[in-house]
Design an enzyme around this catalytic site. Structure first.
Site, PDB file in Angstrom:
ATOM      1  CE1 TYR A   1       1.740  -0.582  -7.474  1.00 27.13           C
ATOM      2  CE2 TYR A   1       0.009  -2.016  -6.628  1.00 27.13           C
ATOM      3  CZ  TYR A   1       1.356  -1.766  -6.865  1.00 27.13           C
ATOM      4  OH  TYR A   1       2.302  -2.689  -6.481  1.00 27.13           O
TER       5      TYR A   1
ATOM      6  CD  GLU B   1      -2.857  -6.800  -6.456  1.00 24.90           C
ATOM      7  OE1 GLU B   1      -2.852  -7.225  -7.611  1.00 24.90           O
ATOM      8  OE2 GLU B   1      -2.379  -5.702  -6.149  1.00 24.90           O
TER       9      GLU B   1
ATOM     10  CG  HIS C   1       1.905 -12.279  -5.069  1.00 27.06           C
ATOM     11  ND1 HIS C   1       2.110 -11.181  -4.261  1.00 27.06           N
ATOM     12  CD2 HIS C   1       1.741 -11.786  -6.319  1.00 27.06           C
ATOM     13  CE1 HIS C   1       2.086 -10.069  -4.996  1.00 27.06           C
ATOM     14  NE2 HIS C   1       1.862 -10.411  -6.253  1.00 27.06           N
TER      15      HIS C   1
ATOM     16  CD  GLU D   1       1.766  -5.527  -4.339  1.00 32.18           C
ATOM     17  OE1 GLU D   1       1.571  -4.947  -5.425  1.00 32.18           O
ATOM     18  OE2 GLU D   1       1.670  -6.771  -4.205  1.00 32.18           O
TER      19      GLU D   1
ATOM     20  CG  ASN E   1      -1.484  -4.961  -2.747  1.00 29.43           C
ATOM     21  OD1 ASN E   1      -1.137  -4.973  -1.577  1.00 29.43           O
ATOM     22  ND2 ASN E   1      -1.351  -6.012  -3.550  1.00 29.43           N
TER      23      ASN E   1
ATOM     24  NE  ARG F   1       2.255  -8.607   0.763  1.00 30.07           N
ATOM     25  CZ  ARG F   1       1.754  -8.428  -0.474  1.00 30.07           C
ATOM     26  NH1 ARG F   1       2.121  -7.392  -1.201  1.00 30.07           N
ATOM     27  NH2 ARG F   1       0.896  -9.274  -0.975  1.00 30.07           N
TER      28      ARG F   1
HETATM   29  C1  GBH Z   1       0.255  -5.607  -8.131  1.00 26.51           C
HETATM   30  O1  GBH Z   1      -0.901  -5.570  -8.904  1.00 26.51           O
HETATM   31  C2  GBH Z   1       0.749  -7.021  -7.954  1.00 26.51           C
HETATM   32  O2  GBH Z   1       0.411  -7.521  -6.678  1.00 26.51           O
HETATM   33  C3  GBH Z   1       2.240  -7.169  -8.171  1.00 26.51           C
HETATM   34  O3  GBH Z   1       2.557  -8.512  -8.275  1.00 26.51           O
HETATM   35  C4  GBH Z   1       2.644  -6.356  -9.362  1.00 26.51           C
HETATM   36  O4  GBH Z   1       3.969  -6.553  -9.735  1.00 26.51           O
HETATM   37  C5  GBH Z   1       2.408  -4.912  -9.041  1.00 26.51           C
HETATM   38  O5  GBH Z   1       1.087  -4.673  -8.673  1.00 26.51           O
HETATM   39  C6  GBH Z   1       2.708  -3.959 -10.184  1.00 26.51           C
HETATM   40  O6  GBH Z   1       1.872  -4.225 -11.263  1.00 26.51           O
HETATM   41  O7  GBH Z   1      -3.039  -5.808 -18.246  1.00 26.51           O
HETATM   42  O8  GBH Z   1      -5.110  -4.589 -18.310  1.00 26.51           O
HETATM   43  O9  GBH Z   1      -5.072  -6.698 -17.377  1.00 26.51           O
HETATM   44  C7  GBH Z   1      -1.475  -4.278  -9.121  1.00 26.51           C
HETATM   45  C8  GBH Z   1      -2.860  -4.390  -9.719  1.00 26.51           C
HETATM   46  C9  GBH Z   1      -3.900  -5.706 -11.380  1.00 26.51           C
HETATM   47  C10 GBH Z   1      -2.579  -3.856 -12.019  1.00 26.51           C
HETATM   48  C11 GBH Z   1      -3.765  -6.279 -12.781  1.00 26.51           C
HETATM   49  C12 GBH Z   1      -2.433  -4.413 -13.409  1.00 26.51           C
HETATM   50  C13 GBH Z   1      -3.439  -5.758 -15.086  1.00 26.51           C
HETATM   51  C14 GBH Z   1      -3.966  -4.771 -16.063  1.00 26.51           C
HETATM   52  N1  GBH Z   1      -2.753  -4.906 -11.061  1.00 26.51           N
HETATM   53  N2  GBH Z   1      -3.584  -5.196 -13.742  1.00 26.51           N
HETATM   54  S1  GBH Z   1      -4.305  -5.505 -17.598  1.00 26.51           S
END
Ligand code: GBH
Length: 487
Positions: free
Chosen positions: A334, A204, A158, A393, A332, A114
């Protein structure tokens, strides 16, 4: 353990597993096959194991072959916005190293990759004249993937919005951007879908709008509120829907279209029917502005009521476009929030506050909660009857450092992946239609406002030399793929 030895061991234990499934063996004792042989750890046949990256995070070559500037070029070049003022100017130099990066994937045995397409390579100003040289890069990449037996899955957005659209229309604040996105999507679909069979429109909504337009931590660094914010959210999902239609109109038959959303996940604090029902209600509301309106074709009553006079302005036609049917839903995954049933609350749930001691990865937001990978896809399947789900993801950051012998022993990441995949396995075993899983990420890369400080890769990248080294987690993932089982 060398790959050869482990393959041999595999054949042996696979035989034992067949036996175990027909003959009831005692749970413990000499005749018991080792636990990794248990057929109950298998994923469905044909499960698509992959890895993921995104254009601005890996490509570099920001001024090459006619690429226009994106909001992330502007943002990262603004002092103080990114840790150590890092930029994606060079990143992993994937633009030039893509062939050897495809070999990394091949040695993992992944079935799919991807990647995302940088809109400003294809349309340097976002709209107007295209730049065929920009698209050529993706033609080369796709051909290279296919020549190596890897299926390309392309994301069309993205986060690297052409700067010109930000300047002229306020980016996603302007409806013009939704329209421009659809035009770009149709243009690319017409040229790639002879080979690319899976497309994700947008990555996202819940991140680039909330973090970029509301909290100002990502590009374009705005802090919108009220109606302006809700209208921006609306334009993002509208852009998705218009793009789905444009892609369907332009694509070769057999092209599948979906999205990749970081759904906000609600897990029941304890698995009682009441808490599970509360988690489902919470999940709909927590995703009201994005996946819920896309799936249901309307904003939830609670969202519209809470927004009041600030509710987005839209037409019934907008809602139809936004909810254009999809072939699959990409999520995605996490982390998760925990909720409990609470009849004193308007929607019947409340959040269980997270204690300070809740474990998290070096990325402070990444609370380690493997059940996210069960409840995320399960909610999507149950609430919206999604027929095909991809985990677009999943992965974690770690404080990776090469040891004296050069190895990167990321046992923490291996444990993370094993725990999460065990929960995903639970979902597939219960019949939740998850078709594939993309590990984030193939390699360390530009982690947005964290710069190069938080590493998410299963390959370690030495940015001074661009050397990639497989971490222990790459060995783990190779075995998972080879056996189609979580080990
Ligand atoms: C993904 O976001 C992204 O799609 C990818 O590009 C990225 O590299 C990967 O995860 C790992 O981070 O600093 O408090 O504003 C995951 C969801 C949304 C988590 C934005 C982090 C920012 C937190 N992300 N968030 S803050």
């Amino acid at each position: 353990m060398s790959k050869k030895v482990s393959r041999r061991t595999f054949t042996k234990v696979a035989g034992a597993a067949t036996l175990a499934s027909t003959v009831k063996l005692p749970l413990f004792g000499s005749a018991t096959p080792p636990p990794q042989a248990s057929a109950s750890r298998d994923f469905p046949a044909g499960f698509i194991w992959g890895t993921a990256t995104a254009s601005y995070q890996v490509e570099g070559a920001v001024k090459e072959d006619g690429r226009g500037p994106s909001i992330w070029d502007t943002f990262s070049h603004t002092p103080g916005r990114v840790v150590n003022n890092a930029t994606g100017d060079v990143a992993n130099d994937h633009y030039h190293l893509y062939k050897s990066d495809v070999q990394l994937m091949k040695s993992l045995g992944v079935k799919a990759y991807r990647f995302s397409i940088a809109w400003p390579r294809v349309f340097p100003n976002g709209d107007g004249p295209p730049n065929p040289k920009g698209l050529d890069f993706y033609n080369r990449l796709v051909d290279e993937l296919l020549a190596n037996g890897i299926q390309p899955f392309a994301t069309f957005y993205h986060w690297d919005l052409p700067q010109s659209l930000q300047d002229r229309f306020g980016g996603w604040e302007g409806r013009e951007t939704s329209k421009a996105f659809a035009d770009y999507a149709g243009y690319v679909a017409a040229r790639l879908t002879d080979r690319v069979k899976h497309i994700f429109t947008i990555n996202e909504f819940g991140a680039f709008i909330e973090v970029g337009y509301r909290r100002g931590i990502h590009a374009p660094g705005l802090k919108l509120t009220g109606l302006r914010l809700n209208q921006t959210r609306h334009h993002a999902v509208l852009g998705h829907g218009l793009a789905v239609q444009a892609i369907r109109a332009a694509a070769k038959p057999g092209t599948k279209v979906g999205l990749a959303e970081n759904i906000t996940i609600a897990s029941p604090v304890v698995e009682t029917p009441a808490h599970v029902a509360a988690a489902e209600r919470a999940f709909r509301e927590m995703n009201a502005q994005y996946l819920t309106v896309i799936q249901e074709g309307k904003y939830t009553d609670w969202y519209l009521k809470s927004a009041g006079a600030d509710a987005p302005k839209f037409t019934p036609e907008d809602l139809k476009v936004i909810s254009s049917p999809l072939d699959f839903v990409g999520i995605n995954v996490y982390t998760t929030d925990f909720v409990r049933a609470d009849e004193s609350q308007p929607v019947g749930f409340s959040f269980v506050p997270r204690p300070k001691s809740f474990p998290h990865a070096p990325s402070f937001w990444l609370y380690v909660a493997p059940e996210a990978l069960y409840w995320g896809p399960r909610h999507v399947a149950k609430l919206w009857n999604a027929k095909e789900i991809y985990i677009t993801e999943n992965g974690c950051s770690a404080a990776d450092e090469p040891a004296a012998d050069g190895r990167v022993n990321d046992t923490d990441r291996v444990t993370f992946l094993r725990s999460y995949l065990t929960q995903l396995h639970r979902a597939t075993a219960e019949g939740v239609p998850v078709r594939g899983y993309f590990l984030w990420s193939l390699m360390d890369n530009f982690e947005w406002s964290d710069g190069y400080t938080n590493r998410f890769g299963i390959h370690y990248v030495d940015y001074a030399t661009q050397k990639r080294t497989p971490k222990l987690s790459a060995d783990f993932y190779r075995e998972v793929i080879a056996r189609n089982a979580v080990l």
